[in-house]
Design a protein around this motif. Sequence first.
Motif, PDB file in Angstrom:
ATOM      1  N   PHE A 150      29.677  22.251 -15.052  1.00 39.72           N
ATOM      2  CA  PHE A 150      30.758  22.337 -14.083  1.00 39.72           C
ATOM      3  C   PHE A 150      32.085  22.693 -14.750  1.00 39.72           C
ATOM      4  O   PHE A 150      32.940  23.326 -14.160  1.00 39.72           O
ATOM      5  CB  PHE A 150      30.868  20.960 -13.445  1.00 39.72           C
ATOM      6  CG  PHE A 150      31.449  20.955 -12.076  1.00 39.72           C
ATOM      7  CD1 PHE A 150      30.997  21.847 -11.122  1.00 39.72           C
ATOM      8  CD2 PHE A 150      32.412  20.027 -11.728  1.00 39.72           C
ATOM      9  CE1 PHE A 150      31.511  21.820  -9.843  1.00 39.72           C
ATOM     10  CE2 PHE A 150      32.928  19.996 -10.446  1.00 39.72           C
ATOM     11  CZ  PHE A 150      32.473  20.890  -9.503  1.00 39.72           C
ATOM     12  N   GLU A 151      32.248  22.248 -15.989  1.00 42.08           N
ATOM     13  CA  GLU A 151      33.539  22.428 -16.658  1.00 42.08           C
ATOM     14  C   GLU A 151      33.588  23.664 -17.542  1.00 42.08           C
ATOM     15  O   GLU A 151      34.606  23.934 -18.158  1.00 42.08           O
ATOM     16  CB  GLU A 151      33.852  21.199 -17.515  1.00 42.08           C
ATOM     17  CG  GLU A 151      34.346  20.025 -16.704  1.00 42.08           C
ATOM     18  CD  GLU A 151      35.027  19.010 -17.593  1.00 42.08           C
ATOM     19  OE1 GLU A 151      36.253  18.890 -17.493  1.00 42.08           O
ATOM     20  OE2 GLU A 151      34.355  18.352 -18.388  1.00 42.08           O
ATOM     21  N   TYR A 178      37.520  16.077 -12.256  1.00 37.56           N
ATOM     22  CA  TYR A 178      36.374  16.864 -12.714  1.00 37.56           C
ATOM     23  C   TYR A 178      35.224  15.943 -13.099  1.00 37.56           C
ATOM     24  O   TYR A 178      34.071  16.203 -12.821  1.00 37.56           O
ATOM     25  CB  TYR A 178      36.760  17.653 -13.978  1.00 37.56           C
ATOM     26  CG  TYR A 178      37.251  19.041 -13.733  1.00 37.56           C
ATOM     27  CD1 TYR A 178      36.342  20.092 -13.647  1.00 37.56           C
ATOM     28  CD2 TYR A 178      38.604  19.316 -13.613  1.00 37.56           C
ATOM     29  CE1 TYR A 178      36.787  21.389 -13.445  1.00 37.56           C
ATOM     30  CE2 TYR A 178      39.058  20.601 -13.405  1.00 37.56           C
ATOM     31  CZ  TYR A 178      38.149  21.641 -13.327  1.00 37.56           C
ATOM     32  OH  TYR A 178      38.588  22.904 -13.129  1.00 37.56           O
ATOM     33  N   GLN A 179      35.575  14.846 -13.799  1.00 30.92           N
ATOM     34  CA  GLN A 179      34.542  14.022 -14.419  1.00 30.92           C
ATOM     35  C   GLN A 179      33.601  13.398 -13.409  1.00 30.92           C
ATOM     36  O   GLN A 179      32.410  13.317 -13.632  1.00 30.92           O
ATOM     37  CB  GLN A 179      35.200  12.935 -15.271  1.00 30.92           C
ATOM     38  CG  GLN A 179      35.234  13.269 -16.748  1.00 30.92           C
ATOM     39  CD  GLN A 179      36.051  14.494 -17.051  1.00 30.92           C
ATOM     40  OE1 GLN A 179      37.110  14.665 -16.457  1.00 30.92           O
ATOM     41  NE2 GLN A 179      35.578  15.343 -17.923  1.00 30.92           N
ATOM     42  N   TRP A 181      32.687  14.490 -10.486  1.00 30.37           N
ATOM     43  CA  TRP A 181      31.741  15.495  -9.983  1.00 30.37           C
ATOM     44  C   TRP A 181      30.769  15.902 -11.075  1.00 30.37           C
ATOM     45  O   TRP A 181      29.587  16.163 -10.827  1.00 30.37           O
ATOM     46  CB  TRP A 181      32.491  16.719  -9.461  1.00 30.37           C
ATOM     47  CG  TRP A 181      33.219  16.439  -8.181  1.00 30.37           C
ATOM     48  CD1 TRP A 181      34.559  16.376  -7.997  1.00 30.37           C
ATOM     49  CD2 TRP A 181      32.626  16.162  -6.895  1.00 30.37           C
ATOM     50  NE1 TRP A 181      34.848  16.074  -6.690  1.00 30.37           N
ATOM     51  CE2 TRP A 181      33.686  15.943  -5.998  1.00 30.37           C
ATOM     52  CE3 TRP A 181      31.319  16.074  -6.433  1.00 30.37           C
ATOM     53  CZ2 TRP A 181      33.475  15.650  -4.643  1.00 30.37           C
ATOM     54  CZ3 TRP A 181      31.110  15.783  -5.085  1.00 30.37           C
ATOM     55  CH2 TRP A 181      32.173  15.573  -4.216  1.00 30.37           C
ATOM     56  N   HIS A 182      31.276  15.962 -12.299  1.00 35.62           N
ATOM     57  CA  HIS A 182      30.434  16.358 -13.419  1.00 35.62           C
ATOM     58  C   HIS A 182      29.306  15.362 -13.623  1.00 35.62           C
ATOM     59  O   HIS A 182      28.143  15.728 -13.822  1.00 35.62           O
ATOM     60  CB  HIS A 182      31.305  16.452 -14.680  1.00 35.62           C
ATOM     61  CG  HIS A 182      30.661  17.180 -15.799  1.00 35.62           C
ATOM     62  ND1 HIS A 182      29.898  16.547 -16.738  1.00 35.62           N
ATOM     63  CD2 HIS A 182      30.641  18.490 -16.115  1.00 35.62           C
ATOM     64  CE1 HIS A 182      29.434  17.445 -17.602  1.00 35.62           C
ATOM     65  NE2 HIS A 182      29.877  18.627 -17.245  1.00 35.62           N
ATOM     66  N   HIS A 232      37.139  21.347  -6.125  1.00 36.56           N
ATOM     67  CA  HIS A 232      35.987  20.745  -6.804  1.00 36.56           C
ATOM     68  C   HIS A 232      34.824  20.533  -5.838  1.00 36.56           C
ATOM     69  O   HIS A 232      33.670  20.742  -6.177  1.00 36.56           O
ATOM     70  CB  HIS A 232      36.363  19.401  -7.424  1.00 36.56           C
ATOM     71  CG  HIS A 232      37.420  19.502  -8.471  1.00 36.56           C
ATOM     72  ND1 HIS A 232      37.423  20.498  -9.409  1.00 36.56           N
ATOM     73  CD2 HIS A 232      38.503  18.748  -8.726  1.00 36.56           C
ATOM     74  CE1 HIS A 232      38.464  20.336 -10.204  1.00 36.56           C
ATOM     75  NE2 HIS A 232      39.145  19.283  -9.798  1.00 36.56           N
TER      76      HIS A 232
END
Lengths: 385, 343
Positions: free
Chosen positions: A169-170, B86-87, B89-90, B125
């Motif tokens: 995702f990143e 972000y984290q 969802w990651h 996101h």
Amino acid sequence: MQSTSSRQSTFKRNAHVAYFRRCLQAMPSKATEGDGNRMTLGYFCVGGLDLLGYFEDVLEGGEDEAKRKTRDSWIEWVWEMQDPNGGFRGSSYMNTDKAGPSTSAATPSNPAHLPSTYTAILILGILRADLSRLNRRGLWEFVNSCQEPDGSYATLPLSATPHRPKPSFESDARMVYCASVIRDWIRFSGLELSEQERRADEVAVEKTRKWIAACQTWEGGFGGRPGLEAQGGTTYCCVTAASLLGSTSFDSESASRWLSQRQVSDGEGGFQGRPGKDEDVCYSFWCGAAMRVLTGQSMFDVSANSQALLGAQSPIGGFGKAAGEFPDPFHSYLALAALAMNEETLINESESGSGSMILDLQPLDPVWNVTRNTRAYLESALARL
Amino acid sequence: MEPADGLVPIMYSEEYSDAMSYFRAIVTENEKSARVLELTEHIIRLNPAHYTVWQYRFSTLLHLESDLLAELSLMNEFASQNLKSYQVWHHRLTLLTHLNPDLALLKKEIAFIHESLIPDAKNYHTWSYLHWVYTRFSSLGEEMGGNRFAEKDWEAERGWCDGMLDSDGVIGKQEGDEGEDVLVNGDGRNNSAWGWRWYLMVSREGVRGKTDVQAEIDYTLKQIEQIPHNASAWNYLRGLHTHFAIPFSQTFPQLETYTSTTETRAKPVPFAIEWESDALAQTGSEEEVKRAAGLLLDLADKWDVMRRTYWRYRRNELLKQVRPSKASANVEQAEKRTATVTA
């Protein structure tokens, strides 16, 4: 919201200097979320000071003792974050050596971090550090260790994240931008590569060029990954990385059209990141810089944009994402960076040099996102390695 | 352990500092136990952006052979509080990958994403995650000998997307300031939903080459009729014409009305003038190109003054087609400018 009343806001230079200096000394506990990215927070702060000319006395040799000590300690901290194997960590939060400065090798849970590596080297440049401690061979290996099979880049070496989803995702346009700038620095440093390594590099770069082209959407802008919605920040990252990697295999006309639409016409001159979204000062930089990299021109109503940005200044210094919002280093730096680009355009456009407010900001290089002076310093310091 | 003069030191709460000290000790010992899960959950609640802690938590979950479905449920709560992290969802995505979900679980996941978009319908996101779930698992399906998503599932997704873009329709309920239920409407200006429509109707596996282009054009024209200044809809229309190589002039008769003023519209819609200009320019005849250039000048001087520099640039680019000698001079100038920027 107070922007409407301030069509002719004055530039709060001293308040901005004080704001960045306060942040560099201490961030409040609610900034804890930035713990893993202190290097990048630090870059926004020293980068803001650089735009404001705060370090000019270093160049002129007139820096006082206290200021020099502080600068040296910042430089030392950044070097402490360098992984002996190459690249920089984003924070000291995993340092376990209580006895003194940590120079211990990264543990698997404490690897170097791609965006922090990009911002660490910019900080070293801004602070005019001697770069002889830079492990450039390790830097090259580190960047390569972050590349995904699809050509994009991950935040961490792939070997450090065995469980990551694929595609991750990143691993997005932001990382591709950071990696492309770092590759540019490695080029300036004249690192010698074997014939085989050079060929491998060319294959890696070609993959990234294709990946970037795949990020361009039906709208004309670029998304964070292929198939995602176009956005101002990711468009900057893709367009700039493409220019660094010498790629022209995308539709630049539709990209500049999409960018041109992001200055909000029923607003006051600010930018949005996507159609239908509110203005946010950071997009004055992302869209403004992307357009300059893409076309070599500003194309926008920079005068209106500067007025909108000045109207968004926080009374305590710095900028939030819009007028009346609490300031943070990210928006503060990017607002100043946009003002610096606008100022340069306005000076170049006006014959007499009069008419527009003089902010006296240092000219910005929109590609590396640092002042032109710092860029020149970095170029020569890297070339000396 | 903190160099005193580091950049931007953060005044951590005592709670966070203590927890991080424990965490460092645990990492040094490479401990992977139930209490690691407790500790990492505690830290993540204090700092959801802590990628090192997330990563350690995941390897501990695997080591302990923990129930990843239970972890996914825990993430439902996290995601709703941290839509921009972000984290979160990651981690969710990492879990889903390792769960190797069947269609029932995927549908639950998609329903969760849809629900997350009600209070924050343009969250980048969340949309990225939706895209990830569909692209990842529809292509895996082919490797496994058949599409995981049947045509009716894609149809259902399109129905949901239609709702997101329907400004007159209700997409769900949200809690108001005083705990009351507030109805949330769709939004024809939701650019993320337009992008999703493009994926569903034009670019995804299984639909490529089968798009009913005229139906898409008609849909978009109706949206423009509802909101004439809707940038997303105009971009979508341009995207369709460009992608499927349809001349702009073909659709111009339905758009011509927006080039003029009406009782309710004091100024023409700039997108429509631009469309007309492109339609003329595409014919390639010198006379039409000159008319097209004139329209771009109208945009610069009258209808979209903020973008005057851009419209003039477009006009110059266009006139190069009819004035080749001047064109080469302009190209040289442009090259010089690019050189200064990249030098």
